[in-house]
Design a protein around this motif. Structure first.
Motif, mmCIF file in Angstrom:
data_model
loop_
_atom_site.group_PDB
_atom_site.id
_atom_site.type_symbol
_atom_site.label_atom_id
_atom_site.label_comp_id
_atom_site.label_asym_id
_atom_site.label_seq_id
_atom_site.Cartn_x
_atom_site.Cartn_y
_atom_site.Cartn_z
ATOM 1 N N LEU A 179 38.845 3.767 32.132
ATOM 2 C CA LEU A 179 38.382 4.314 33.294
ATOM 3 C C LEU A 179 37.644 5.602 31.714
ATOM 4 N N ASP A 180 38.344 5.613 30.807
ATOM 5 C CA ASP A 180 37.488 6.284 29.463
ATOM 6 C C ASP A 180 36.361 6.244 28.480
ATOM 7 N N ARG A 181 36.810 4.959 28.471
ATOM 8 C CA ARG A 181 35.571 3.936 28.024
ATOM 9 C C ARG A 181 34.217 4.044 28.825
ATOM 10 N N TYR A 182 34.218 4.143 29.958
ATOM 11 C CA TYR A 182 32.723 3.557 30.795
ATOM 12 C C TYR A 182 32.738 5.105 31.280
ATOM 13 N N ASP A 183 33.801 6.033 31.195
ATOM 14 C CA ASP A 183 33.312 7.239 31.847
ATOM 15 C C ASP A 183 33.447 7.803 33.045
ATOM 16 N N VAL A 184 34.298 7.145 34.019
ATOM 17 C CA VAL A 184 34.367 6.357 35.365
ATOM 18 C C VAL A 184 35.297 7.283 36.114
ATOM 19 N N ARG A 185 34.299 7.575 37.278
ATOM 20 C CA ARG A 185 35.088 8.849 38.301
ATOM 21 C C ARG A 185 35.130 8.326 39.616
ATOM 22 N N VAL A 186 34.623 7.213 39.956
ATOM 23 C CA VAL A 186 35.389 6.257 40.897
ATOM 24 C C VAL A 186 35.950 5.148 40.821
ATOM 25 N N VAL A 187 36.636 4.849 41.437
ATOM 26 C CA VAL A 187 37.409 3.716 41.380
ATOM 27 C C VAL A 187 37.649 2.877 42.227
ATOM 28 N N ASP A 188 38.012 1.628 42.720
ATOM 29 C CA ASP A 188 37.973 0.467 43.612
ATOM 30 C C ASP A 188 38.931 -0.089 43.189
ATOM 31 N N PHE A 189 39.464 -0.758 44.278
ATOM 32 C CA PHE A 189 41.187 -1.862 44.058
ATOM 33 C C PHE A 189 41.021 -1.817 45.180
ATOM 34 N N ASP A 190 40.530 -3.145 44.648
ATOM 35 C CA ASP A 190 40.912 -4.910 45.301
ATOM 36 C C ASP A 190 41.860 -5.593 45.282
ATOM 37 N N ILE A 191 42.662 -5.268 46.177
ATOM 38 C CA ILE A 191 44.173 -5.851 46.286
ATOM 39 C C ILE A 191 43.860 -6.845 47.543
ATOM 40 N N GLU A 192 43.919 -8.100 47.424
ATOM 41 C CA GLU A 192 43.954 -8.901 48.187
ATOM 42 C C GLU A 192 44.972 -10.341 47.185
ATOM 43 N N LEU A 193 45.726 -11.539 48.289
ATOM 44 C CA LEU A 193 45.868 -13.031 47.585
ATOM 45 C C LEU A 193 47.334 -12.176 47.588
ATOM 46 N N ASP A 194 47.346 -13.250 46.394
ATOM 47 C CA ASP A 194 49.362 -13.091 45.736
ATOM 48 C C ASP A 194 49.421 -11.150 45.275
ATOM 49 N N ASP A 195 48.056 -10.659 44.960
ATOM 50 C CA ASP A 195 48.451 -8.995 44.457
ATOM 51 C C ASP A 195 48.710 -8.243 45.740
ATOM 52 N N LEU A 196 48.270 -8.565 47.299
ATOM 53 C CA LEU A 196 48.376 -7.842 48.541
ATOM 54 C C LEU A 196 49.964 -7.875 48.742
ATOM 55 N N GLU A 197 50.369 -9.316 48.625
ATOM 56 C CA GLU A 197 51.939 -9.850 48.908
ATOM 57 C C GLU A 197 53.147 -9.335 47.688
ATOM 58 N N ASP A 198 52.672 -8.450 46.957
ATOM 59 C CA ASP A 198 53.598 -7.866 45.805
ATOM 60 C C ASP A 198 53.682 -6.123 45.749
ATOM 61 N N GLN A 199 55.597 -6.559 46.412
ATOM 62 C CA GLN A 199 56.065 -4.908 46.777
ATOM 63 C C GLN A 199 56.230 -4.239 45.343
ATOM 64 N N GLU A 200 56.775 -4.565 44.702
ATOM 65 C CA GLU A 200 57.297 -4.188 43.398
ATOM 66 C C GLU A 200 55.614 -3.611 43.127
ATOM 67 N N ALA A 201 54.896 -4.697 42.680
ATOM 68 C CA ALA A 201 53.741 -4.448 42.417
ATOM 69 C C ALA A 201 52.877 -3.096 43.216
ATOM 70 N N ASN A 202 52.234 -3.210 43.973
ATOM 71 C CA ASN A 202 52.190 -2.352 45.105
ATOM 72 C C ASN A 202 52.774 -0.578 44.507
ATOM 73 N N GLU A 203 54.003 -0.719 44.906
ATOM 74 C CA GLU A 203 54.943 0.608 44.532
ATOM 75 C C GLU A 203 54.174 1.206 43.060
ATOM 76 N N ARG A 204 54.520 -0.093 42.046
ATOM 77 C CA ARG A 204 53.809 0.443 40.865
ATOM 78 C C ARG A 204 52.461 0.822 40.108
ATOM 79 N N ARG A 205 51.493 0.683 41.175
ATOM 80 C CA ARG A 205 50.234 0.577 41.646
ATOM 81 C C ARG A 205 50.348 2.151 41.972
#
Length: 363
Positions: free
Chosen positions: A155-181
């Motif tokens: 975010l700092d490098r590109y001076d970003v004010r809008v972010v998108d989290f495309d969560i699918e496949l294995d990422d979508l099913e990972d409960q611990e990762a989803n809580e951490r995120r």
């Protein structure tokens, strides 16, 4: 344990309310088992000022030959750059597609230079984390502090004010990762001086979001993330789409189904939003032209129909996959009946989908 009752219906006839603005009340932070996701257990979330509805296509920045998005997306209000994922060798380090570190991306992809060109033309960029390939940072990196540092670096490098989290496949099913995120995204919003608009991009079917996707949204609201909205990937329906149903009709049904589910989710989080307010927290993202599922094709007429639906409902965002593909195929691109990264598979003028879908939106 089951979350809130997510009825598929919508309340399109409800009287419109003014957007929820400036709310500050928050209860205790509660994450973990989804049994906590009751109306009493969820904190009041998502109370920031509503964003202006926006339009912008995705760019696959690492597909070769590399796409000159600085020139091709000029005039678009926003361009969604995908995808930042974990470095395969260093899981807590951000990379573009698992191929290029941030410094390498500038050298090879001219990342900062192209972003500067877009901004000079009056547009801006959204960075998308995740996607179908590679591992999202919160999945690969189990140290929340290092996940936070990785997001912050991008975010700092590109001076970003809008972010998108495309969560699918294995990422979508990972409960611990989803809580951490979810926990890390709250920290990221809290530490920044300017508001950070966060979108969760999730797969959808005509019957709506599946349970894994519902859980991702519920966890973000439980963590008190100020979630700008949920962007629905209206594409690749496969068996979930009834035979004979058009892609436009399936996508509109998916949006209405998800509207009911999201109404229930935000309601369980302490916000009884009007139908209008919930539509404003929904984004739609079709895959233009030939989709990955054989027989599923979004033609220009279908794109126009979906764009009109998005404007009529007042969705907060309209995107598409992808700018790279918004042109007819050539002989070098291979069989136009099969989806590829470089063309739509249809007879069209280059840029036609961008024009049709973007009609009526900012930029």
């Amino acid at each position: 344990m089951a979350g809130p009752d997510l009825a598929h219906g919508t309340d399109d006839d409800a009287a419109p309310h003014l957007p929820v603005r400036g709310c500050s009340a928050r209860g205790p932070r509660r994450l973990g088992a989804l049994g906590l996701l009751s109306a009493a257990g969820l904190a009041l979330t998502g109370c920031g000022d509503q964003h202006e509805p926006w339009f912008g296509g995705y760019v696959n920045v690492t597909s070769y030959p590399w796409f000159d998005f600085g020139a091709e997306a000029a005039g678009q209000s926003r361009t969604v750059l995908g995808f930042v994922v974990a470095d395969p060798e260093e899981p807590c380090k951000p990379s573009w597609g698992g191929y290029y570190g941030l410094d390498e991306a500038e050298e090879t992809l001219r990342m900062e230079k192209q972003i500067a060109v877009l901004r000079e033309a009056g547009g801006d960029v959204v960075v998308s984390f995740g996607g179908a390939a590679g591992n999202e940072l919160a999945t690969a990196c189990t140290d929340p502090d290092r996940v936070l540092a990785a997001y912050r670096t991008v975010l700092d490098r590109y001076d970003v004010r809008v972010v998108d989290f495309d969560i699918e496949l294995d990422d979508l099913e990972d409960q611990e990762a989803n809580e951490r995120r979810a926990e890390v995204l709250l920290r990221l919003q809290e530490e920044r001086k300017e508001p950070l608009e966060i979108w969760a991009t999730l797969p959808v079917a005509p019957h709506g979001l599946d349970q894994d996707s519902v859980d991702v949204v519920a966890l973000m609201l439980a963590a008190e993330v100020d979630l700008a909205g949920v962007n629905l990937m209206t594409m690749n329906y496969s068996e979930s789409k009834p035979a004979g149903q058009s892609m436009a009709a399936a996508s509109m049904e998916a949006a209405r189904s998800a509207h009911g589910q999201l109404t229930a989710l935000w309601g369980a989080a302490g916000q009884d939003l009007s139908a209008e307010e919930v539509w404003h927290r929904i984004g739609l993202t079709p895959m233009i032209g030939v989709n990955d599922v054989p027989g599923e094709v979004v033609e220009l007429d279908a794109a126009a129909e979906l764009g009109e639906f998005a404007r009529d409902q007042g969705v907060g965002r309209l995107s598409y996959w992808s700018l790279n593909r918004d042109r007819p195929c050539t002989a070098e691109d291979g069989d136009p009946a099969e989806a590829n990264d470089f063309c739509s598979g249809l007879e069209e003028e280059a840029g036609e989908f961008t024009r049709v879908l973007g009609e009526g939106f900012v930029g």
